[in-house]
Enzyme design. Structure first.
Site, short mmCIF file in Angstrom:
data_model
loop_
_atom_site.label_atom_id
_atom_site.label_comp_id
_atom_site.label_asym_id
_atom_site.label_seq_id
_atom_site.Cartn_x
_atom_site.Cartn_y
_atom_site.Cartn_z
N GLY A 127 -95.16 -156.16 105.18
CA GLY A 127 -94.46 -154.92 105.92
C GLY A 127 -93.27 -155.47 106.46
N ALA A 144 -92.00 -153.82 113.12
CA ALA A 144 -92.77 -155.00 113.88
C ALA A 144 -92.32 -156.11 112.61
CB ALA A 144 -94.06 -154.54 113.79
N GLU A 172 -98.27 -150.34 114.62
CA GLU A 172 -99.30 -149.45 114.31
C GLU A 172 -100.28 -149.93 113.72
OE1 GLU A 172 -97.68 -146.05 112.05
OE2 GLU A 172 -99.55 -144.90 112.56
N SER A 207 -88.50 -133.19 115.73
CA SER A 207 -88.48 -134.08 116.90
C SER A 207 -89.07 -133.33 118.28
CB SER A 207 -87.26 -134.63 117.13
OG SER A 207 -87.33 -135.37 118.39
N ARG A 220 -98.57 -134.88 123.91
CA ARG A 220 -98.77 -134.30 122.37
C ARG A 220 -100.05 -133.78 122.08
NH1 ARG A 220 -95.39 -139.24 119.10
NH2 ARG A 220 -93.40 -138.53 119.78
#
Lengths: 636, 236, 254
Positions: free
Chosen positions: A39, A43, A424, A283, A329
Site C-alpha cells: 500500500g 501510511a 485505516e 466535504s 458525523r
C-alpha cells in the site's frame, strides 16, 4: 494472549519512555533487513520512505499504476494538529480528549494520546516537504474548525488536503526509490501472507499486467492497505479499494478487531440510478455554512425554494442547539436517515435531505461562498446538473471510512509477529467513530513517526527471518492463490461479478448500515453464506489468468468481501450496544440517541479466524479510561 | 541520479535546445526588422536605396563579421529547430483516429517547420537574386524610372519584381515569414521564462501584429513595383 | 436532474497487449441515462459484454471523483472528453446526444506504452518525479512549521501547480507527446516555496533530463495541454520551468 503492550508511566510520558526503552538496530545492521510495505497511501508511502531513509531495504507494493494514486488522495477537508496556532485553547491533551470522546470511548487511550502528541510533528514534516497548505497574508498557516470541533485545529490545502499530503509522502518515497533503497512494485495485488513459524515473512502477489504470481520474502511485513468500505459496493471509497490483503492476513492468523465500526459520512451526493458506481463525498466543511433541513409536511413535493421558512424543519439546529449542523458525523447521518425513513425525504427518490446555502449567500454574498466552496459547488453541479447557488444541495449519508481493522498492539504489530498494520487497515485510534480530519493525521503518524521506531524494536529482538522464497511455505501459499484464481475462472456461471457485489452491498447497507438490529443482522448472516455459495457456483469471470484482467481482479476482491461481510455482521450482532457509528436500535435513549453499554462492551472485539463458514473465536481487549471519563456523548 | 553537473549535459536537453532556438530566433527577428526598415528606402527612390547598400558594403570586414554572426544564428536556429521537430515527430508513432482542435493552437504554430523550410529556400534564392546578382548592366535599367540610366541594386530589384510570377513568389515567401514570426514571437516569451498567464493574450496580439506588419512591409515592395509597372505606369 | 436516455454508437480501441496491433471495435450503446458518468456508461457496456462471455473493455479508473488521475481516454479527439476542466470519470452523458458516434482511444504516446485496450503505463511520470520532483528532507529533520513564513500569494501559486493529478492528458493532447506541463507543474510548485530553494538548480536540470530520457517530446507552445488539463494547470508553469532552467544554467554547480 492479547497484550496491547501499553508502556507504563503517566500518559504524557509513555511514548517518550517507550522510545528510549525500545531496542535499536545499529545503522550498519539496518541495511541487512528487508521490509515489505503493502500500500502506498499516506501510511504506506510515509512508512516506506521513512524506513528507507533509516537504511532498511524496502519493497513497496501498490495495485495502482503509480503509488501517487492511492485513495488517501481523495481526502478533501484537512488534517488536525494540536498546534494551537489560533490561540483558542487547543493542546495535545484536548485533541486527545476530543478524539477519545468523539470515538465514543472505544479506542485505547495511550494510542490516542500518542496520536495527538505526534500531530504537531506531522505538520512540520509536511511543510518541509513542500505541501502547499493554505496560508494567511502574514505567511503563516491558516486553520479552520472542522467536523464539529470547538477549536480551529484543522490545516488544509484547498479542498485537496489528502492529495497534497499524499504527494508529499509520494515525493519522499520517490526520493528513496531514486537512491535504490526502495524497490517499487506497482500494479501488484497482494493475495496472501506467508507465515513461517508464527512469523510473517513475506507475501504472495499477482502482477496485474502479466497475471504472473510472485513471492517476496522479508524480515517484516507492513500492511497499509486501507479500509473495507467497499463491502457495501457503493461507498465513497475508490473503486479498487478492497479488504483482500487484510482478509488474507486474517485467514493466516492475524486477528480482526471491531469490523462493525464503519463510518457513514453525512454529506454525500444521493444515489440516483442502479448503474451507479460511486457515491461522491461533499466535504463536511459545507456544514459550516450550509443548513440541513427537510419539509415539515410529509411528502412535500414543492420545489425547495417555494417552501416558506416556517414550513422548513432545520432538524439538527432544533435538536442540538449548541452544535447545530456541526454535530459529529454519526449523529448527522443517523438523523438524516431517521427523517427520510419517516417519509420526509426529498428529491425523486425521497432518500435525501437539503443542505441549503441560501442564508449564507444572503449573509456573506455569493463571492464569499464561492471562495470557500467553489470547487465543491462545481463538482456538485457537474454530477447533478443543478446549481447549488440557486437551489439547495441534496445530500444523503454514504459509507466512508472503516474504523475496524486488523488488531494491533501499541507498537502497531498484529498478534502475528512481524506483521505490522498501519492507517485505516488497523483497528486504529478512532474507536467507534472517527472525527473529521483525523484519518490523515493517523495515517501519517503511523507511517512517519511510529513504525520507524517500533519495527526496529521488533527486528532487533527477532533478528533476520532467514526467509527464502523457495521455501515450501512460499510455494504452498503461491499455489493456493493460483488455485483460487483457476477456480474463479472455472466457475463459468451466468452472473457477473458486479451483480454479486451489488447484491452483497445492498444486503449490508440494509442490515448493517446506519442502524442495525438483531433480526436484521441475523437475516444478513443467513443471506451472506448463501450469496457466497451462489457466487462460487454461478459467477462468470471472463478472460484469462495470464493477462491484464480487471474482471478477475474484482472477482477475487468480491470473493473476499463475501467472507468478510459475515464477520462484520457477526461483530455487529455480538455488540448489542450502540456506540459511535454502530447504532443498535435495541440500545438507544428515549430521545433516540446512541446508548453505550460500558458494563458489557467497553472493549475491542477481536476475532480469530477458524475457517470459512466456521464461527470465529472472540477475544476481548478491555479498554480502561483513566483520563477521559466515560460519559454518554451529548451534543445538545 | 542523473548527471546534472556536466555542462555538456545541461546544454543538450530539449529545454536548452528550445532556448537556443528562441535566442537565435530573436536575433534573426532583429535582423529581419532592420532589413525591412532598409528595404523601405526603395520608396525614396534609387539614390536612397543604392546609397544605403553602398554604406553597408563600405563596412568591409565588419559586414562580414555581421554576416558570419547571422549565418551562425541561422545555422543554429535551423539545425536545432529541425532536430527538435524531427525528434518530436518520433514521440507518437501510433496516430489518433480522431483529432479535435483544442487550445490556442494557430495555423502558424502547426506550420512552423514548413514555413521555416520555405523561408530557408527563399533565403538562398534571395541571396542569389539580389545579394550576388549583377548590379550593373542592362538588367538594372528601369525605363519607367530613369530612362536608360543603370540604377544598380534599385534597378535589379525593380526589374525582378516587375515579373509578376517572381513577385508572387516573393509575396508568398514573406507571408511565410510573417506567419513564422506570429507564432515565434508569441512563444519566445514562454521559452525565455517571462510570460505570465495573464499576458498570454497580449503576447499573442503583439506577435500577430508584428507578423502582419513584417509580411505587409516586405510585400509592399513587389506590390508597389507591380502597381507602378502595370497600372499607373509612367504617369506617376 | 431531468433524466432521459440516449442511444449511441461506441468505437473503442482494443489492443490485447503492448506488442500486438490494435483495432477498433464497434458497440451499440442503447438506453444510456444522461445522468450516468462516462465510466458508468462503460460499466454498463462491460456488463453486457461479460453477460455475452466476451472480454470487457479494459480501462483504468479508481476514485471516480476526479482526483486520483487514474482514468483518462481520448474521446472524439479530446483527452478526457469534451468538457473543460473535467476528468473522464466526472464527465456525464448529458454532454452527448442521441445518435452520436463516440470514438474512444487510449492516451497515445510512445513514452506511455499501451497495456491493454485503454490502459496505459505511466511509469515514466514516476521516474521524472524520482529525478527531482521532491524536497530532500528526512523524516524528523523538519523545523517548526512556522519558522519559515511563506507569502500567501506564493503559497497559492504553489498550490495551483500542485493540483496536478498526473493523469497524462497533457502528454496525450500534445502533438509532440511532451511531458512539459507535468514536469513544469512540479518544478513550479517547489520553486515557489522557500523549502524548495536549496535544490532548485539541480532539480530542474535533472527532471528535464529525465523527461527527455523517457522519450517525451519538447514544447512547441501550442497550448493543447492547458486546454485539456482537468485541473487547469497553466502553460505559465512551463514558462517558470524554462526560467528555472536558465537560472540553473547561469549558476555554477549546485
Amino acid at each position: 494472549m492479547l497484550d496491547a503492550k501499553i508502556p507504563n508511566g503517566p500518559i504524557a510520558e509513555k511514548w517518550t519512555r517507550h522510545k528510549f526503552d525500545m531496542k535499536l538496530v545499529n545503522p550498519a545492521n539496518k541495511r541487512k533487513f528487508n521490509i515489505i510495505v503493502v500500500g502506498t497511501g499516506l501510511a504506506g508511502a510515509s512508512a516506506a520512505a521513512s524506513l528507507s531513509e533509516m537504511g532498511y531495504h524496502v519493497q513497496s507494493f501498490c495495485i495502482q499504476d503509480s503509488p501517487r494514486r492511492a485513495h488517501s488522495i481523495a481526502a478533501q477537508g484537512g488534517i488536525n494538529a494540536a498546534k494551537n496556532y489560533t490561540n483558542d485553547g487547543d493542546s495535545v491533551y484536548r485533541l486527545f480528549y476530543d478524539t477519545v470522546k468523539g470515538g465514543d470511548f472505544r479506542a485505547r487511550e495511550a494510542n490516542v494520546y500518542r496520536l495527538a502528541e505526534l500531530s504537531v510533528n506531522i505538520i512540520d514534516q509536511c511543510v518541509a516537504q513542500g505541501v502547499p497548505f493554505a496560508r494567511e497574508y502574514g505567511g503563516y498557516l491558516a486553520n479552520r474548525s472542522f467536523g464539529g470541533a470547538q477549536v480551529s485545529r484543522t490545516f488544509y490545502a484547498r479542498g485537496q488536503t489528502g492529495q497534497q499530503l499524499l504527494l508529499g509522502a509520494y515525493g519522499a518515497l520517490m526520493k528513496e526509490v531514486a537512491t535504490g533503497n526502495v524497490t517499487l512494485f506497482p500494479r501488484r495485488e497482494m493475495l496472501d501472507l506467508v507465515v513461517v513459524d508464527n512469523r510473517a515473512v513475506g507475501i504472495v502477489c499477482r502482477n496485474l499486467i502479466s497475471g504472473k504470481m510472485e513471492t517476496h520474502a522479508a524480515d517484516a511485513v507492513v500492511l497499509a492497505t486501507g479500509g473495507y468500505g467497499n463491502v457495501y459496493d457503493l461507498s465513497t471509497n475508490a473503486r479498487n479499494s478492497n479488504v483482500t490483503a487484510a482478509w488474507r492476513a486474517h485467514r493466516r492468523g492475524a486477528w480482526f478487531a471491531n469490523p462493525c465500526f464503519t463510518q457513514i459520512h453525512p454529506t454525500c451526493i444521493p444515489v440516483h440510478g442502479d448503474y451507479q458506481s460511486k457515491l461522491t463525498l461533499m466535504s463536511e466543511s459545507l456544514r459550516n455554512d450550509g443548513r440541513v433541513w427537510v419539509p415539515r409536511k410529509k411528502g412535500d413535493k414543492r420545489p425547495p425554494n417555494e417552501i416558506p421558512e416556517d414550513e422548513r424543519n432545520y432538524y439538527l439546529e432544533e435538536k442540538y442547539p449548541s452544535f447545530g449542523n456541526l454535530v459529529p458525523r454519526d449523529v448527522a447521518s443517523r438523523n438524516a436517515k431517521e427523517w427520510c425513513d419517516k417519509g420526509y425525504g426529498v428529491g425523486q427518490t425521497g432518500v435525501a435531505v437539503y443542505l441549503d446555502f441560501r442564508d449564507a449567500i444572503q449573509r456573506d454574498g455569493e463571492e464569499v461562498v464561492r471562495a470557500k466552496y467553489g470547487n465543491l459547488f462545481d463538482m456538485y453541479e457537474r454530477i447533478t446538473d443543478e446549481n447549488p447557488y440557486e437551489v439547495p444541495m441534496m445530500i444523503y449519508p454514504a459509507v466512508h471510512y472503516t474504523m475496524g481493522g486488523l488488531w494491533v498492539d501499541y507498537n502497531l504489530m498484529s498478534n502475528l509477529p512481524g506483521l505490522h498494520v498501519l492507517g485505516e487497515a488497523n483497528f486504529s485510534d478512532h474507536g467507534a467513530n472517527r472525527l473529521g480530519a483525523s484519518a490523515l493525521m493517523q495515517g501519517l503518524a503511523d507511517g512517519y513517526f511510529i513504525i520507524p521506531y517500533t519495527i526496529g524494536d521488533f527486528l532487533a529482538q527477532a533478528g533476520p527471518s532467514g526467509a527464502d522464497p523457495d521455501n515450501s511455505a512460499f510455494k504452498a501459499a503461491e499455489q493456493e492463490a493460483a488455485a483460487r484464481i483457476t477456480r474463479l475462472l472455472n466457475v463459468k456461471g451466468k452472473r457477473t461479478v458486479a451483480e454479486f457485489h451489488r447484491e452483497l452491498g445492498l444486503t449490508m447497507w440494509e442490515h448493517c448500515g446506519m442502524a442495525r438490529n438483531e433480526a436484521g443482522l441475523k437475516e444478513a448472516l443467513a443471506k451472506i453464506p448463501q450469496l457466497r455459495e451462489a457466487f462460487w457456483e454461478d459467477v462468470n469471470v471472463v478472460g484469462s489468468e495470464g493477462s491484464f484482467n480487471q474482471v478477475l481482479e474484482r472477482a477475487g476482491r468480491v470473493a473476499d468481501f463475501l467472507e468478510f461481510a459475515e464477520l462484520e455482521c457477526l461483530d455487529a450482532l455480538e455488540r448489542a450496544e450502540s456506540c459511535g457509528g454502530h447504532f443498535r436500535e435495541e440500545s438507544q435513549t428515549e430521545e433516540g440517541e446512541a446508548k453505550r453499554d460500558d458494563d458489557n462492551f467497553c472493549h475491542g472485539a477481536v476475532w480469530e479466524f477458524k475457517g470459512v463458514g466456521e464461527k470465529p473465536v472472540l477475544h476481548k481487549e478491555a479498554f480502561a479510561f483513566e483520563h477521559v471519563h466515560l460519559t454518554q456523548r451529548s451534543y445538545k | 541520479m542523473s548527471d546534472t553537473a556536466s555542462f555538456s549535459s545541461r546544454v543538450s536537453t530539449s529545454v536548452a535546445r528550445e532556448l537556443v532556438v528562441a535566442v537565435t530566433g530573436l536575433g534573426l527577428i532583429v535582423f529581419i526588422l532592420g532589413h525591412l526598415v532598409g528595404n523601405m528606402l526603395i520608396f525614396a527612390g534609387p539614390e536612397a536605396l543604392n546609397g544605403y547598400a553602398e554604406k553597408l558594403a563600405s563596412l568591409g570586414e565588419l559586414l562580414w563579421v555581421l554576416r558570419l554572426g547571422l549565418i551562425t544564428f541561422a545555422v543554429l536556429h535551423i539545425g536545432l529547430a529541425a532536430h527538435l521537430t524531427w525528434a518530436n515527430w518520433s514521440k507518437r508513432t501510433s496516430r489518433y483516429a480522431v483529432t479535435a482542435a483544442v487550445g490556442r493552437k494557430s495555423v502558424a504554430s502547426q506550420l512552423m517547420i514548413y514555413s521555416g523550410i520555405i523561408i530557408l529556400c527563399f533565403f538562398f534564392f534571395h541571396l542569389w537574386d539580389f545579394t550576388f546578382g549583377t548590379k550593373t548592366g542592362p538588367g538594372t535599367v528601369v525605363p519607367l524610372m530613369g530612362g536608360q540610366e543603370e540604377l544598380g541594386l534599385f534597378g535589379l530589384v525593380w526589374n525582378s519584381f516587375a515579373n509578376p510570377l517572381r513577385a508572387a513568389c516573393y509575396i508568398v515567401a514573406v507571408c511565410c515569414v510573417g506567419l513564422h514570426l506570429s507564432h515565434a514571437i508569441a512563444s519566445v516569451w514562454v521559452t525565455l521564462g517571462v510570460l505570465t498567464h495573464r499576458a498570454t493574450d497580449k503576447a499573442d496580439a503583439v506577435a500577430w501584429t508584428i507578423g502582419v506588419v513584417v509580411a505587409l512591409g516586405f510585400a509592399s515592395i513587389p506590390i508597389y513595383v507591380l502597381v507602378r509597372t502595370y497600372i499607373i505606369g509612367q504617369g506617376a | 436532474m431531468a433524466e432521459k436516455t440516449i442511444d449511441l454508437t461506441l468505437k473503442v480501441w482494443r489492443q490485447e497487449s503492448p506488442d500486438v496491433e490494435g483495432h477498433f471495435d464497434t458497440f451499440p450503446a442503447k438506453g444510456i441515462s444522461t445522468d450516468m458518468s462516462f465510466l458508468e456508461m462503460l460499466d454498463v457496456i462491460n456488463n453486457q459484454l461479460e453477460k455475452e462471455g466476451k472480454e470487457p473493455i479494459a480501462f483504468d479508473h479508481d476514485c471516480r471523483e476526479g482526483i486520483c488521475g487514474m482514468c483518462g481516454s481520448v474521446v472524439n479527439g479530446h483527452a478526457h472528453g469534451p468538457q473543460e476542466a473535467t476528468t473522464l470519470c466526472q464527465l456525464h452523458m448529458r454532454k452527448f446526444h442521441t445518435g452520436q458516434t463516440i470514438v474512444i482511444e487510449p492516451f497515445r504516446a510512445d513514452a506511455f506504452p499501451i497495456v491493454k485496450d485503454l490502459v496505459i503505463d505511466r511509469g515514466a511520470f514516476d521516474r521524472i518525479i524520482q529525478a527531482g520532483g521532491h524536497i530532500t528532507v528526512r523524516t524528523g529533520q523538519a523545523p517548526e512549521a512556522h519558522s519559515v513564513p511563506v507569502p500567501k500569494k506564493k503559497a497559492d501559486t504553489a498550490m495551483d501547480s500542485a493540483a496536478c493529478i498526473g493523469c497524462g492528458a497533457c502528454v496525450a493532447a500534445c502533438p509532440n507527446a511532451s511531458a512539459s506541463l507535468f514536469t513544469a507543474a512540479k518544478i513550479s510548485q517547489l520553486c515557489h516555496l522557500p523549502q524548495g530553494h536549496p535544490e532548485r538548480n539541480r532539480r530542474v536540470i535533472a527532471m528535464v533530463q529525465q523527461m527527455d530520457k523517457e522519450g517525451f517530446g519538447s514544447c512547441s507552445k501550442r497550448y493543447e495541454c492547458e486546454a485539456v488539463c482537468p485541473k487547469e494547470i497553466k502553460v505559465e508553469n512551463i514558462t517558470t520551468m524554462n526560467r528555472e532552467y536558465l537560472r540553473a544554467l547561469a549558476s555554477s554547480g549546485e
